[in-house]
Design a protein around this motif. Structure first.
Motif, PDB file in Angstrom:
ATOM      1  N   LEU A  54     -25.036   3.623  15.206  1.00 27.86           N
ATOM      2  CA  LEU A  54     -25.028   2.724  14.046  1.00 27.86           C
ATOM      3  C   LEU A  54     -26.351   2.818  13.287  1.00 27.86           C
ATOM      4  O   LEU A  54     -26.369   2.872  12.044  1.00 27.86           O
ATOM      5  CB  LEU A  54     -24.768   1.293  14.499  1.00 27.86           C
ATOM      6  CG  LEU A  54     -23.337   1.007  14.964  1.00 27.86           C
ATOM      7  CD1 LEU A  54     -23.273  -0.294  15.752  1.00 27.86           C
ATOM      8  CD2 LEU A  54     -22.384   0.955  13.774  1.00 27.86           C
ATOM      9  N   GLN A  58     -26.940   4.233   9.420  1.00 25.01           N
ATOM     10  CA  GLN A  58     -27.667   3.484   8.395  1.00 25.01           C
ATOM     11  C   GLN A  58     -28.775   4.335   7.792  1.00 25.01           C
ATOM     12  O   GLN A  58     -28.966   4.348   6.561  1.00 25.01           O
ATOM     13  CB  GLN A  58     -28.252   2.202   9.025  1.00 25.01           C
ATOM     14  CG  GLN A  58     -28.849   1.220   8.018  1.00 25.01           C
ATOM     15  CD  GLN A  58     -30.268   1.562   7.625  1.00 25.01           C
ATOM     16  OE1 GLN A  58     -31.009   2.154   8.409  1.00 25.01           O
ATOM     17  NE2 GLN A  58     -30.646   1.205   6.399  1.00 25.01           N
ATOM     18  N   LEU A 102     -22.183   1.241   4.785  1.00 24.56           N
ATOM     19  CA  LEU A 102     -23.235   2.119   5.292  1.00 24.56           C
ATOM     20  C   LEU A 102     -23.645   3.149   4.243  1.00 24.56           C
ATOM     21  O   LEU A 102     -24.831   3.403   4.017  1.00 24.56           O
ATOM     22  CB  LEU A 102     -22.760   2.836   6.563  1.00 24.56           C
ATOM     23  CG  LEU A 102     -22.684   2.025   7.850  1.00 24.56           C
ATOM     24  CD1 LEU A 102     -21.909   2.770   8.912  1.00 24.56           C
ATOM     25  CD2 LEU A 102     -24.087   1.689   8.358  1.00 24.56           C
ATOM     26  N   CYS A 106     -26.736  -0.478   3.535  1.00 20.89           N
ATOM     27  CA  CYS A 106     -26.899  -1.815   4.102  1.00 20.89           C
ATOM     28  C   CYS A 106     -28.180  -1.851   4.937  1.00 20.89           C
ATOM     29  O   CYS A 106     -28.808  -0.824   5.182  1.00 20.89           O
ATOM     30  CB  CYS A 106     -25.687  -2.192   4.952  1.00 20.89           C
ATOM     31  SG  CYS A 106     -25.394  -1.095   6.355  1.00 20.89           S
ATOM     32  N   ALA A 111     -26.193  -3.144  10.040  1.00 30.27           N
ATOM     33  CA  ALA A 111     -25.500  -1.986  10.618  1.00 30.27           C
ATOM     34  C   ALA A 111     -25.390  -2.111  12.125  1.00 30.27           C
ATOM     35  O   ALA A 111     -24.316  -1.927  12.710  1.00 30.27           O
ATOM     36  CB  ALA A 111     -26.242  -0.697  10.250  1.00 30.27           C
TER      37      ALA A 111
END
Length: 444
Positions: A54, A58, A102, A106, A111
């Protein structure tokens, strides 16, 4: 009816099979009305952590780079869980919208939080429970602490004693309403907040070990589990490297005198470890120590100055130098004409030359030296203060093993003795101390 908050870590929600175990555990005790979950953990050693993926997405999105490959892995994990649990796959459209967020750019916290968010959404559906988004109720202040109103906000949401709830761990919101995460492993904190907000009878923390162990299993093969330990003891052990329970998660439940039980999702019949405010006399009298914990990667700056004890404000000015440079310290042992400050290397951030320059200029010591590659090992136990010969056992055993002790420090509560040794002697130190207090066993 009294309620139990059950928090399940990443290994406990890694796939559909683990989530089925979760359901069996929750259904086994009707008091388990509030469930807090992490993001799905790694299923095998070669797999990337979901939270790492994640963060990667990002970063790639912020650089306008395609996120298709890592995001495909994330989407695939949730799709596999949904299919294997026969759940409605409409959540996948929400995950796809998250992919667009994403790509649009963000925040890192937002994220990372989606790992727990989508995990909780799926598990709430599987359990037929109400989903709770902690961003609506948990307020995290700029310094990372919990705003007091969080307990009232979340408590009101959890007020129905007959309902079952599933809350995502790891995050809340800041004062501006933006999603804010805790430090890694912070779902333990979320569970503790939920337990306090709900006035729970117990906070259960379900993981992949049957409680807290007396020593690191990477050093000691099959170390003895701890049956019962106090909040103070576990705080010391967690701070010194014991990794089962997040040390910041203790405060919310400790203030409310809510006991914690560490349990094993894969062996729910095991008793686990009870963490409580006050140990029974039987527990204290039956064990000399609670456990042994430690970690490598420390440096020490040592100062010597004649008549230092007569120089008013000497240590105050020393600590002021650290404050000016934004450096926190771990230990500060001293004697009449000397004082040492021990830092975690990552907190020192290569500022040792700057600190020494400031120390020499402002304090004018007779001598100053830096020692690197130090490991700290803590022997922890409420009963140590009542037991004669603990220090003798420690240093006699280390001396017999030929291990040179560079630092000795004992807390004011006399609940722990901290020993500093060379990084190279760290594992041997843990083995020697485990043997002298617990007994001969198979050691790795």
């Amino acid at each position: 009816m009294e309620r139990i908050v059950a928090k399940f870590g990443g290994s406990s929600v890694a796939d559909a099979n683990q989530i089925k175990k979760l359901r069996s555990i929750v259904d086994h005790d009707l008091r388990r009305r509030i469930v807090v979950v992490s993001a799905p953990g790694k299923r095998h050693g070669g797999e990337s952590k979901l939270t790492d993926l994640l963060y990667l997405c990002q970063e790639m999105g912020a650089m306008a780079t395609s996120i298709d490959e890592p995001f495909g892995l994330i989407r695939g994990r949730y799709m596999e869980i949904a299919v294997d649990l026969n759940l409605d796959q409409t959540i996948l459209s929400d995950i796809d919208r998250f992919g667009e967020e994403l790509t649009a750019g963000c925040t890192p916290d937002y994220a990372a939080s989606r790992g727990e968010y989508f995990s909780a959404r799926l598990i709430a559906e599987y359990l037929g429970a109400e989903f709770i988004d902690p961003a609506e109720y948990i307020v995290i202040r700029a310094n990372g602490t919990i705003a007091p109103e969080s307990y009232d906000l979340l408590g009101a949401r959890l007020a129905n004693l007959d309902s079952r709830y599933v809350m995502a761990g790891f995050y809340g919101r800041d004062r501006n309403g933006e999603v804010k995460t805790f430090s890694r492993g912070g779902s333990d904190i979320s569970g503790a907040i939920a337990a306090r907000a709900a006035g729970a009878a117990c906070y259960e923390n379900w993981t992949d070990t049957s409680g807290i162990l007396m020593a690191d299993p990477r050093i000691i093969d099959n170390p003895r589990p701890i049956d019962e330990i106090s909040f103070r003891e576990i705080r010391e052990m967690a701070y010194m490297g014991a990794s089962v329970f997040h040390d910041e998660a203790i405060l919310p439940v400790r203030e409310a005198s809510i006991p914690i039980r560490i349990k094993n999702t894969n062996s729910p019949e095991d008793p686990g470890t009870l963490i409580t405010a006050t140990l029974s006399d039987k527990t204290i009298s039956s064990t000399e120590i609670a456990g042994i914990a430690g970690k490598k990667g420390f440096s020490m700056i040592s100062l010597e100055k004649s008549l230092m004890n007569r120089e008013v404000g000497f240590v105050y000015r020393l600590l002021g130098i650290l404050s000016e440079q934004g450096v926190s310290f771990e230990q500060c042992p001293s004697s009449i004409d000397s004082v040492s400050v021990i830092f975690e290397d990552e907190k020192l951030r290569g500022l040792d030359d700057v600190l020494i320059d400031q120390i020499c200029r402002q304090l004018q010591p007779d001598n100053v030296a830096v020692e690197k590659n130090i490991a700290l090992v803590a022997v922890v136990g409420e009963g140590m203060v009542r037991t004669v010969g603990i220090a003798g056992k420690i240093f006699g055993a280390l001396g017999k093993a030929g291990i040179n002790v560079r630092v000795i420090n004992q807390g004011a509560s006399e609940m722990n003795i901290i020993i500093g040794v060379s990084d190279d002697d760290y594992e041997a130190t843990v083995r020697v101390l485990y043997e002298v207090f617990v007994g001969q066993g198979k050691q790795s």
